[in-house]
Design a protein around this motif. Sequence first.
Motif, PDB file in Angstrom:
ATOM      1  N   GLN A  43       1.205  10.451   3.232  1.00  0.00           N
ATOM      2  CA  GLN A  43       0.117  10.210   2.424  1.00  0.00           C
ATOM      3  C   GLN A  43      -0.042   8.629   2.080  1.00  0.00           C
ATOM      4  OE1 GLN A  43       0.571  11.903  -1.614  1.00  0.00           O
ATOM      5  NE2 GLN A  43       0.854  13.767  -0.605  1.00  0.00           N
ATOM      6  N   GLU A  44      -1.335   8.276   2.884  1.00  0.00           N
ATOM      7  CA  GLU A  44      -1.069   6.756   2.960  1.00  0.00           C
ATOM      8  C   GLU A  44      -1.364   6.073   1.667  1.00  0.00           C
ATOM      9  OE1 GLU A  44      -4.277   3.414   5.178  1.00  0.00           O
ATOM     10  OE2 GLU A  44      -4.869   5.674   5.234  1.00  0.00           O
ATOM     11  N   ASP A  45      -2.147   6.380   0.794  1.00  0.00           N
ATOM     12  CA  ASP A  45      -2.046   5.804  -0.610  1.00  0.00           C
ATOM     13  C   ASP A  45      -0.792   5.611  -1.406  1.00  0.00           C
ATOM     14  OD1 ASP A  45      -2.339   8.542  -0.941  1.00  0.00           O
ATOM     15  OD2 ASP A  45      -3.510   8.498  -2.748  1.00  0.00           O
TER      16      ASP A  45
ATOM     17  N   GLU B  50       1.590   3.087   0.561  1.00  0.00           N
ATOM     18  CA  GLU B  50       1.242   1.649   0.417  1.00  0.00           C
ATOM     19  C   GLU B  50       1.560   1.324  -0.973  1.00  0.00           C
ATOM     20  OE1 GLU B  50      -3.197   1.415   1.257  1.00  0.00           O
ATOM     21  OE2 GLU B  50      -2.874   1.570   3.488  1.00  0.00           O
ATOM     22  N   LEU B  51       1.438   2.135  -1.752  1.00  0.00           N
ATOM     23  CA  LEU B  51       1.665   1.853  -3.191  1.00  0.00           C
ATOM     24  C   LEU B  51       3.300   1.716  -3.403  1.00  0.00           C
ATOM     25  CD1 LEU B  51       1.469   1.466  -6.299  1.00  0.00           C
ATOM     26  CD2 LEU B  51       1.948   4.200  -6.552  1.00  0.00           C
ATOM     27  N   LEU B  52       4.080   2.588  -2.812  1.00  0.00           N
ATOM     28  CA  LEU B  52       5.593   2.273  -2.762  1.00  0.00           C
ATOM     29  C   LEU B  52       5.948   1.160  -1.942  1.00  0.00           C
ATOM     30  CD1 LEU B  52       6.724   6.261  -2.348  1.00  0.00           C
ATOM     31  CD2 LEU B  52       6.532   4.775  -4.452  1.00  0.00           C
TER      32      LEU B  52
ATOM     33  N   GLU C 278       4.499   6.911   9.079  1.00  0.00           N
ATOM     34  CA  GLU C 278       3.851   7.997   8.287  1.00  0.00           C
ATOM     35  C   GLU C 278       4.541   9.199   8.990  1.00  0.00           C
ATOM     36  OE1 GLU C 278      -0.453   8.514  10.327  1.00  0.00           O
ATOM     37  OE2 GLU C 278      -0.180   6.459   9.891  1.00  0.00           O
ATOM     38  N   THR C 279       5.251   9.479   9.870  1.00  0.00           N
ATOM     39  CA  THR C 279       5.762  10.517  10.168  1.00  0.00           C
ATOM     40  C   THR C 279       7.345  10.226  10.440  1.00  0.00           C
ATOM     41  OG1 THR C 279       5.650  10.211  12.634  1.00  0.00           O
ATOM     42  CG2 THR C 279       3.716  11.452  11.555  1.00  0.00           C
ATOM     43  N   ALA C 280       7.975  11.423  10.409  1.00  0.00           N
ATOM     44  CA  ALA C 280       9.320  11.218  10.926  1.00  0.00           C
ATOM     45  C   ALA C 280       9.746  11.041  12.090  1.00  0.00           C
ATOM     46  CB  ALA C 280      10.123  12.677  10.502  1.00  0.00           C
TER      47      ALA C 280
END
Length: 119
Positions: free
Chosen positions: A13-15, A18-20, A35-37
């Motif tokens: 989850q992009e949002d 980016e927040l984390l 964004e993927t393992a």
Amino acid sequence: MSTPIRVLLVEDQEDLRELLADVIQGAGAEVRTAETANAAMALLREGYRCDVLFSDIHMPGTLSGADLASYVQRTLPEATVILASGHPRFQLAPLPAGTLFLQKPFRLNQFMELIQPRA
């Protein structure tokens, strides 16, 4: 001056990713994201050494967060491994031994407590 902890953050989850990442960097840690393992595994195989792996369990691609956690535990046994899911832990397959679990949604302070270096 101590070296900042290195966090590998794996979240599709992009949002949220980016927040984390912003929170981690704001706390003075170094963060790499994927964004993927599968993408995270490529970073690790290229030689990236993390102190903390944070990954969602259910990921797009051929590898799950649990697969990634097992690899990190074998190759970087000193790393803290944290897996997250929107499903309660009792609904999940057993996690690799020594893995910390964080249920989504979570509070940022819960997340930050888990990624802090262990004494």
